[in-house]
Design a protein around this motif. Sequence first.
Motif, PDB file in Angstrom:
ATOM      1  N   ALA A 139      -2.523  -3.945   4.142  1.00 50.83           N
ATOM      2  CA  ALA A 139      -1.418  -4.481   3.344  1.00 50.83           C
ATOM      3  C   ALA A 139      -0.425  -5.235   4.223  1.00 50.83           C
ATOM      4  O   ALA A 139       0.116  -6.274   3.827  1.00 50.83           O
ATOM      5  N   GLN A 140      -0.194  -4.727   5.430  1.00 48.24           N
ATOM      6  CA  GLN A 140       0.706  -5.423   6.346  1.00 48.24           C
ATOM      7  C   GLN A 140       0.137  -6.786   6.720  1.00 48.24           C
ATOM      8  O   GLN A 140       0.852  -7.799   6.728  1.00 48.24           O
ATOM      9  N   ALA A 143       0.534  -9.191   3.817  1.00 48.17           N
ATOM     10  CA  ALA A 143       1.903  -9.704   3.676  1.00 48.17           C
ATOM     11  C   ALA A 143       2.176 -10.813   4.686  1.00 48.17           C
ATOM     12  O   ALA A 143       2.779 -11.847   4.354  1.00 48.17           O
ATOM     13  N   CYS A 254      -0.214  -9.759  -5.838  1.00 48.69           N
ATOM     14  CA  CYS A 254      -0.826  -8.877  -4.859  1.00 48.69           C
ATOM     15  C   CYS A 254      -0.336  -7.439  -5.052  1.00 48.69           C
ATOM     16  O   CYS A 254      -1.106  -6.487  -4.909  1.00 48.69           O
ATOM     17  N   SER A 255       0.924  -7.283  -5.421  1.00 44.36           N
ATOM     18  CA  SER A 255       1.476  -5.949  -5.653  1.00 44.36           C
ATOM     19  C   SER A 255       0.782  -5.256  -6.816  1.00 44.36           C
ATOM     20  O   SER A 255       0.413  -4.074  -6.737  1.00 44.36           O
ATOM     21  N   LEU A 258      -2.761  -4.259  -5.749  1.00 47.00           N
ATOM     22  CA  LEU A 258      -2.747  -3.095  -4.862  1.00 47.00           C
ATOM     23  C   LEU A 258      -2.440  -1.817  -5.638  1.00 47.00           C
ATOM     24  O   LEU A 258      -2.998  -0.752  -5.352  1.00 47.00           O
ATOM     25  N   THR A 266       1.550   2.159  -3.349  1.00 48.34           N
ATOM     26  CA  THR A 266       1.056   1.084  -2.486  1.00 48.34           C
ATOM     27  C   THR A 266       1.471  -0.279  -3.031  1.00 48.34           C
ATOM     28  O   THR A 266       1.876  -1.173  -2.275  1.00 48.34           O
ATOM     29  N   PHE A 270       4.332  -3.335  -1.122  1.00 49.55           N
ATOM     30  CA  PHE A 270       3.917  -4.640  -0.630  1.00 49.55           C
ATOM     31  C   PHE A 270       5.086  -5.611  -0.490  1.00 49.55           C
ATOM     32  O   PHE A 270       5.174  -6.348   0.494  1.00 49.55           O
ATOM     33  N   TYR A 274       6.349  -7.716   2.829  1.00 49.30           N
ATOM     34  CA  TYR A 274       6.540  -9.170   2.833  1.00 49.30           C
ATOM     35  C   TYR A 274       7.929  -9.522   3.367  1.00 49.30           C
ATOM     36  O   TYR A 274       8.076 -10.443   4.180  1.00 49.30           O
TER      37      TYR A 274
END
Length: 339
Positions: A139-140, A143, A254-255, A258, A266, A270, A274
Motif C-alpha cells: 500500500a505504501q 501511494a 484505490c482506497s 483495498l 486498510t 491509504f 498518500y
Amino acid sequence: MIGNGGAAWGAEAGHDRSEDRAATHAWVTKALAEGEHVTEAVRLRGGWTSEMRRLRIEGPAGERAMVLRSFVRPFFVRHAPGLLSREADVLRLLGETEVPAPSLVAVDATAEHCDFPSLLMTLLPGGVRVQDEGVGRRAQLLAEQLLRIHRVRVTEESRPRTYQPWTSAERVTPPADGGRPGLWERAVEVIRQAPPEYQGCFLHRDFHPGNVLFTGTDTSTGTGSGTGDDLRISGVVDWVETSWGPADLDVAHCSTTLALLHGAPTGMRFADLYLAAGGRLAEDPAAQLYWRLLDALAFAPDAEKVGLPWRELGRTDLTSEVLTGRLEDYLQALFDRFG
C-alpha cells in the motif's frame, strides 16, 4: 492453431479454448518485425472489462512477449473507439515519463482489421499481488506510485478528458444482501450534492492493486524473488479511463478497492499514506467524504463483479457476502472519520 507461427490463439484461462481469430492474428503479425511470428497466445486471468492475452513472439533476434487487449463484450465494444484511442494516446505520452507503463505497439480501436477492437502493447515484468500478507508495504508503494502519476505534466493538447463519475444518487441501488439500509441512504444523500471545487491533475482513474505489477520479495512473507528489500512496482497497466480531475478520485478508488480486498481499516489508511508521500487532497472533510463516497457507491449493488477476477487470482475467500460486508464497513468508517 492458426497462421504460419502455429499460435494457440484460443483462450487459456484454465484449459478453455475460444474460437480462432484469424483477422486479429494477421493484424498482430503485421505489427511485428520482419521474420517474427506469434508462437503462443495465453489468456491472462483477472480481467473483467476486456480479454487480455500474453503473446510469445519468436524471430531472428530471439524471443519476446507482448500483451493483446481485446474488447469482446457488447457494451465495451460500443465504447472501444474512445477507450482504446485514449489508452493509445496515454501510452504514447507516458513513454516520455518515469511512470512504468507499457509501450504502445499498435491499436485498432474500431475493429477495422481485427475480429474485436484491440490494442497491442509490450509486456511488463512482474505480477499482480492481492494476498493479505504484506499489504502494508504494498500500500505504501501504491501511494508513492500514484503520487508520481498525479505529477505527470501535460500540455493543453495532451490533457485527457475531464473525469466522468461512475455513479449518481439516482443510480445507486443498495445490495440485496446488505444489512444497513440507513447507512446507504445517508451515503446517497451526500453524493446528491454538487461536486466540490477541485484542483485538477492527471489521473489514472482506475488505479488499484489489480492494475499494478510487482517484482521482488514481499518483506512480510518472503515470497517472490530477490532479497526482501527489493519489492517494487514494475508496471501500471489499464489506462483506458485516464482523466483530468481531483487527486481525491484516484485515492478514493484505490482506497475502496483495498477495503474490499483487505478490510475497511486498510482502505482508510491509504489516503494517509498518500499524504505522507507528499500528496495533496481536499482540505475540507466534507469534500473528502464526497469523493470517497462517489467512488464507493459505484460498487453498489454489485461489488461481486470485482470479486470474480480476484477469485481467479486465488482470493476464494472474497464471497459476495464478504464483499458487501466490507463495503458497508468502509462506508461506516468514512462517516466516522469525516462526519
